[in-house]
Design an enzyme around this catalytic site. Structure first.
Site, PDB file in Angstrom:
ATOM      1  N   LYS A 123       3.928  -0.455  41.542  1.00 47.61           N
ATOM      2  CA  LYS A 123       4.656   0.010  42.724  1.00 47.61           C
ATOM      3  C   LYS A 123       3.791   0.886  43.620  1.00 47.61           C
ATOM      4  CE  LYS A 123       9.312  -0.703  41.095  1.00 47.61           C
ATOM      5  NZ  LYS A 123      10.583  -0.140  40.624  1.00 47.61           N
ATOM      6  N   ARG A 129       9.447  -1.558  32.041  1.00 44.95           N
ATOM      7  CA  ARG A 129       9.408  -2.841  32.760  1.00 44.95           C
ATOM      8  C   ARG A 129       8.027  -2.970  33.402  1.00 44.95           C
ATOM      9  NH1 ARG A 129      10.399  -4.474  37.965  1.00 44.95           N
ATOM     10  NH2 ARG A 129      11.402  -6.491  38.237  1.00 44.95           N
TER      11      ARG A 129
HETATM   12  C1  YH5 Z   1      13.082  -1.227  38.454  1.00 42.33           C
HETATM   13  O1  YH5 Z   1      12.361  -0.264  38.714  1.00 42.33           O
HETATM   14  N1  YH5 Z   1      12.226  -2.909  40.180  1.00 42.33           N
HETATM   15  S1  YH5 Z   1      12.010  -5.203  41.664  1.00 42.33           S
HETATM   16  C2  YH5 Z   1       7.388  -3.231  44.770  1.00 42.33           C
HETATM   17  C3  YH5 Z   1       6.118  -3.348  44.268  1.00 42.33           C
HETATM   18  C4  YH5 Z   1       5.902  -3.744  42.965  1.00 42.33           C
HETATM   19  C5  YH5 Z   1       6.973  -4.041  42.166  1.00 42.33           C
HETATM   20  C6  YH5 Z   1       3.971  -3.851  45.059  1.00 42.33           C
HETATM   21  N2  YH5 Z   1      13.671  -4.521  39.632  1.00 42.33           N
HETATM   22  C7  YH5 Z   1      13.020  -2.471  39.167  1.00 42.33           C
HETATM   23  O2  YH5 Z   1       9.252  -4.551  40.637  1.00 42.33           O
HETATM   24  N3  YH5 Z   1      14.821  -3.355  37.837  1.00 42.33           N
HETATM   25  C8  YH5 Z   1      12.657  -4.153  40.434  1.00 42.33           C
HETATM   26  O3  YH5 Z   1       5.083  -3.024  45.106  1.00 42.33           O
HETATM   27  C9  YH5 Z   1      13.902  -3.478  38.821  1.00 42.33           C
HETATM   28  N4  YH5 Z   1      14.046  -1.147  37.478  1.00 42.33           N
HETATM   29  C10 YH5 Z   1      14.874  -2.185  37.182  1.00 42.33           C
HETATM   30  N5  YH5 Z   1      15.771  -2.010  36.208  1.00 42.33           N
HETATM   31  C11 YH5 Z   1      10.755  -4.233  42.442  1.00 42.33           C
HETATM   32  C12 YH5 Z   1       9.419  -4.275  41.807  1.00 42.33           C
HETATM   33  C13 YH5 Z   1       8.260  -3.949  42.667  1.00 42.33           C
HETATM   34  C14 YH5 Z   1       8.452  -3.546  43.974  1.00 42.33           C
END
Ligand code: YH5
Length: 262
Positions: free
Chosen positions: A204, A239
């Site tokens: 993130k 996760r």
């Molecule tokens: C979470 O924290 N996050 S989707 C932006 C990014 C990288 C990754 C490059 N679903 C979560 O993974 N479910 C998502 O920047 C989730 N907890 C739970 N329970 C977003 C994601 C991401 C967003």
């Protein structure tokens, strides 16, 4: 919890998303690397993203769940906020529901009450479209904690047993870098709610901003540090996109925790 990469694949002949065999291969690899759960979902919750229709989401995830459920030995988690996708996914073999809206969509509580699978309730301020425009809290830990407590109560009132519930502070969901850091530092406060804590920080932007605006593919070391800190502060489930590195780092944490002198 390994995140199944469902990014668009230009070589795909089966639709806009990755071919089922490529998704299966990725899932099996994460299981080999130590993933205990495989989380699948669309890309609809990234900052600035627009919602997708239920039909589009169903087309994307149901065939994949059917394929994976027969072939991987760990539960499949479905990352969705739509009641119909929750219901159809569990029918297709999903063993967990992961909802960034914490079952606030009309009908979601009832649909989940009619299943028997665990459900993760995540905190988000605002909606993906605009959540990062101006996040604001008087006390971020207090507000996230109160929200999750309210959602736990709503779930129990709807007939979802407490033993099925998991909570998540929602890193990056309507939070500035400072909010995210404060939440990570105070994560332990959420363990008083007495349900397992799930944390998703992998790749993130908060990690990017801590290491000189690193692009997504250069956030691994920062992500490992965050995962280790989260577990030390009480997280039960991490996760992550990077299963092998995360599992190895967390084996060190578990080993140190469980060693007894002499
Ligand atoms: C979470 O924290 N996050 S989707 C932006 C990014 C990288 C990754 C490059 N679903 C979560 O993974 N479910 C998502 O920047 C989730 N907890 C739970 N329970 C977003 C994601 C991401 C967003």
């Amino acid at each position: 919890m390994g995140i199944l990469n469902l990014t668009p694949d230009s070589f795909s002949d089966g639709g806009r998303f990755q071919r089922p065999d490529a998704a299966l291969k990725h899932a099996l690899r994460m299981v080999e690397e130590g993933a205990a759960i495989i989380d699948i979902g669309g890309e609809s919750t990234r900052p600035g993203s627009r919602p997708v229709s239920a039909d589009e989401e169903l087309d994307r995830v149901i065939p994949l769940i059917e394929t994976l459920a027969e072939r991987i030995p760990v539960p499949i988690s479905i990352d969705t906020s739509k009641p119909v996708v929750m219901r159809e996914s569990v029918s297709a073999g999903a063993g967990m529901i992961n909802d960034v809206l914490a079952l606030r969509e009309p009908g979601a509580l009832q649909v989940v009450a009619e299943t028997a699978v665990p459900v993760c309730l995540m905190h988000m301020q605002g909606r993906p479209r605009s959540m990062q425009e101006a996040p604001r809290y008087d006390d971020v830990v207090d507000e996230v904690s109160s929200f999750l407590q309210q959602r736990l109560t709503a779930c129990e009132a709807a007939g979802i047993a407490r033993g099925r519930l998991v909570i998540d502070p929602g890193f990056g969901f309507g939070k500035t870098l400072q909010h995210n850091l404060i939440l990570l530092k105070a994560l332990h406060a959420l363990t008083t709610l007495d349900v397992p804590l799930l944390v998703g920080i992998s790749r993130k932007s908060m990690l990017g901003s801590l290491v000189g605006d690193a692009p997504v593919n250069e956030r691994l070391f920062a992500g490992i540090a965050a995962a280790v800190l989260a577990v030390i502060e009480g997280a039960a489930i991490i996760r992550s996109h990077d299963v092998r590195a995360t599992v190895e780092a967390l084996k060190v944490v578990s080993s140190v925790r469980s060693v007894t002198p002499h």
